[in-house]
Design an enzyme around this catalytic site. Structure first.
Site, PDB file in Angstrom:
ATOM      1  N   ASP A 117       1.261  12.754  -8.634  1.00 60.29           N
ATOM      2  CA  ASP A 117       1.307  13.298 -10.007  1.00 60.29           C
ATOM      3  C   ASP A 117       1.305  12.188 -11.050  1.00 60.29           C
ATOM      4  O   ASP A 117       1.083  12.459 -12.237  1.00 60.29           O
ATOM      5  CB  ASP A 117       2.589  14.112 -10.210  1.00 60.29           C
ATOM      6  N   ASP A 154      -2.377  23.175 -18.300  1.00 57.62           N
ATOM      7  CA  ASP A 154      -1.361  22.817 -19.310  1.00 57.62           C
ATOM      8  C   ASP A 154      -1.823  22.860 -20.760  1.00 57.62           C
ATOM      9  O   ASP A 154      -1.010  22.659 -21.668  1.00 57.62           O
ATOM     10  CB  ASP A 154      -0.814  21.380 -19.124  1.00 57.62           C
TER      11      ASP A 154
HETATM   12  C1  BGC Z   1      -4.711  13.917 -11.980  1.00 59.63           C
HETATM   13  C2  BGC Z   1      -6.156  14.027 -11.600  1.00 59.63           C
HETATM   14  C3  BGC Z   1      -6.273  14.453 -10.160  1.00 59.63           C
HETATM   15  C4  BGC Z   1      -5.485  15.725  -9.936  1.00 59.63           C
HETATM   16  C5  BGC Z   1      -5.500  16.169  -8.497  1.00 59.63           C
HETATM   17  C6  BGC Z   1      -3.989  15.194 -11.676  1.00 59.63           C
HETATM   18  O1  BGC Z   1      -2.634  15.020 -11.879  1.00 59.63           O
HETATM   19  O2  BGC Z   1      -4.602  13.597 -13.317  1.00 59.63           O
HETATM   20  O3  BGC Z   1      -6.775  12.778 -11.778  1.00 59.63           O
HETATM   21  O4  BGC Z   1      -7.617  14.658  -9.829  1.00 59.63           O
HETATM   22  O5  BGC Z   1      -4.152  15.535 -10.321  1.00 59.63           O
HETATM   23  O6  BGC Z   1      -4.779  15.344  -7.674  1.00 59.63           O
END
Ligand code: BGC
Length: 626
Positions: free
Chosen positions: A564, A345
């Site tokens: 998420d 992003d």
């Molecule tokens: C989070 C991370 C996480 C990743 C995978 C992201 O949205 O911020 O902390 O490791 O997702 O699940």
């Protein structure tokens, strides 16, 4: 994560894109500026591109996009000047600067919120204009009165990805990102003009294979695998390869997230073991590089530990990228194919979300571009690492007004890396998003009852309705930008399956445009801007190599079942905020057209295991789990 498809700014840019659909010509010039003033050394690169169209013989309109890169000392304000070659060229309305024109002389003065331009930082601005006779490009530029030097014509014109004729609704109202109230002055992060990899031996990046996924076995993360297998029916997919997310400095080392948690070296050691056990096939292991200062600048759920204003860029380089590169370069791992997924992003946020202070700060400081370039430099120096840069998704960058500028920004950022664009092996789209891979029941160029599908509320004039067509077109655009014609795309299909009972099995028979689209689309979201723990989603295509032209692989980068973002505020020490796009009771914001968030309730913090979501993804998998 996962951040915004389009900000209000992008929404208004969309209209500009519409005005420019009858594109007659595109082109660009680039001036390389080297000059010195008594005070600060002003040197810069200016790129000037236009979309031109004709309204009647001999006259028309155009949109000009300029990128100014400060290759000299830091500036606290800037004034860009140039002269139109023809007297019939006029600026009608500009953005990201105060635009004035006197005769043929045009001046763009910085706004309070974007005046500070660090050394190495780039700035995007532009305007809509009119021309009569012809529309030649200015051949020289000044910054703060210092004349910009010779002109390097930049690579040849890049045709728009889908120059479909269109109805061209009213031309281009307010294209500008409305400036947010000026972000508070931040201490200068003193960025260096270009990434300066530490004085380790000069890289001699060895031969890499064209597609690291071809013929390889994907690394299975035992921790994710155990979580998946602990859910009813989960063992059917528990052997799938998912990515390792290095989402904070501590994640590099063992034990950071609890006694038994694995660090990068642990995963690489396990990958070597999996390699030894799988016969002659090499193992590909995917590592997400995700810790830029001001991370997730347009959202809250995945904000991170580093801040631009707190020396974030230097900490990113020395405490994050350097240790990762040092571990990956261990020769014990030389037979692994290490795929680095670079900064989800980040660069797209600099294209569409500069109206938000955290993004503006990331842009003005040069932190994202320098950070990405530094990561590219250091990781490319390791011969078995393959860099794939995150490129948003179709519901974010699919509009012309975002598509080309994003490709430009990827190009200019990669140019900052030691090794330049060659450091980029490919790009990834849809990371942690939910965009359908293919919409089988309607086409972007179709009509319903005489009305264009593109004009439906769901499509909202986007040029793409699904991820595969977007990724393929964006790849071509990136090649035009100067990236290797061998680059390949990855698509994160971990959660874009949209199967289950609500999946339409054929096109709707409705003759009402919006009903037709809503009842035909397999992506069941209310709005393509929804990104958090989507209700109704399913696992998508299982990872595989070479699934389609230009696509190196379908991959599962977001490990399915990892949240998420929290649906209510949860105090934490991971730097994560509470984003109401994860709250099912939220009515939305301008980035999702003020629609309900579509998020599941009772979600934990981003990255944490979300059992109910995993079960839903399994139930709604498409293709179904056999
Ligand atoms: C989070 C991370 C996480 C990743 C995978 C992201 O949205 O911020 O902390 O490791 O997702 O699940």
């Amino acid at each position: 994560m996962r951040s915004t498809p389009r900000s209000g700014a992008a929404r208004s840019r969309l209209r500009r894109g519409l005005a420019a659909v009858a594109v007659a010509a595109l082109g660009s010039t680039m001036a390389v500026v080297t000059a010195t003033s008594a005070q600060a050394a002003v040197t810069c690169d200016v790129t000037y591109t236009t979309n031109d169209w004709t309204t009647s013989p001999g006259q028309g309109g155009f949109t000009a996009n300029l990128t100014v890169r400060n290759t000299g000392d830091a500036l606290s304000s800037w004034n860009l000047g140039f002269t139109f070659p023809n007297s019939g060229q006029r600026v009608s309305q500009g953005w990201s600067a105060n635009w004035t024109q006197s005769g043929s002389n045009v001046t763009a003065a910085s706004m309070p919120w974007n005046g500070s331009l660090a050394s190495g930082a780039t700035l995007s601005l532009g305007f809509n204009g009119t021309w009569s006779g012809s529309n030649p490009k200015p051949t020289s530029f000044t910054v703060n009165g210092v004349t910009c030097g010779g002109v390097n014509p930049s690579p040849s014109p890049s045709p728009s990805p889908s120059p479909s004729p269109s109805p061209s609704p009213s031309p281009s109202p307010s294209p500008s990102p409305s400036p947010s109230p000026s972000p508070s002055p931040s201490p200068s992060p003193s960025p260096s003009p270009s990434p300066s990899p530490s004085p380790s031996p000069t890289p001699s990046p060895g031969p890499r294979v064209d597609n690291p996924y071809a013929g390889a076995t994907g690394y299975v993360n035992p921790d994710w695998s155990a979580s998946a297998a602990s859910e009813p029916g989960g063992s059917a997919v528990a052997n799938t390869s998912t990515a390792i997310w290095l989402d904070r400095i501590a994640a590099i080392s063992s034990g950071s997230a609890g006694n038994n948690s694995k660090g990068l070296r642990d995963h690489l050691d396990l990958a070597v073991q999996q390699d030894a056990a799988n016969g002659s096939a090499p193992v590909v292991i995917q590592v997400v590089i995700y810790n830029l200062p001001n991370r997730d600048c347009s959202a809250l759920a995945s904000n991170g530990e580093l801040k631009v204003a707190q020396d974030g860029i230097n900490r990113y380089k020395t405490e994050y990228i350097d240790p990762i590169a040092s571990i990956m370069s261990d020769t014990a791992y030389r037979n692994l194919r290490i795929v680095a997924i670079i900064e989800i992003d980040s660069l797209p946020n600099l294209v569409t979300n500069l109206n938000l202070a955290a993004c503006q700060e990331a842009k003005n400081s040069g932190a994202y571009e320098q950070g990405v370039a530094y990561a590219l430099s250091k990781l490319y120096a390791i011969p078995n690492v393959y860099n794939y840069v995150d490129a948003g998704h179709h519901g974010w960058l699919g509009w012309d007004s975002n598509f080309g500028p994003s490709a430009d920004l990827f190009g200019s950022t990669a140019d900052l890396a030691t090794g330049g664009k060659a450091t980029v092996h490919g790009f990834i789209t849809n990371t942690a998003n939910y965009s359908a891979l293919v919409e089988p029941h309607f086409s972007v160029s179709g009509t319903v009852n005489g009305q264009q599908i593109r004009s439906s509320r769901w499509v909202d004039w986007n040029f793409y309705i699904d991820e595969l067509s977007f990724a393929q077109a964006f790849r071509q655009r990136l090649v035009q930008e100067g990236f290797s014609s061998n680059i390949g795309m990855l698509i994160d299909t971990s959660r874009n399956g949209w199967g289950g009972p609500n999946r339409p099995t054929g096109p709707s028979t409705s003759t009402d445009l919006n009903t037709f689209v809503n009842n035909s689309k397999v992506d069941r979201r209310v709005h393509a801007g929804n990104w958090c723990n989507q209700s109704g989603a399913g696992l998508g295509e299982r990872p595989r190599a070479n699934p389609a032209t230009g696509i190196d692989a379908y991959v599962w980068v977001k490990p399915p079942g990892e949240s998420d973002g929290a649906s209510t505020e949860i105090p934490n020490n991971e730097g994560k905020g509470f984003d109401r796009m994860c709250d099912p009771t939220y009515g939305g914001n301008d980035r999702n057209g003020n629609n309900p968030s579509g998020a599941l309730a009772n979600a934990p913090l981003s990255g944490h295991w979300f059992s109910a979501q995993f079960r839903q993804l399994l139930a709604n998998a498409y293709p179904p789990i056999s």
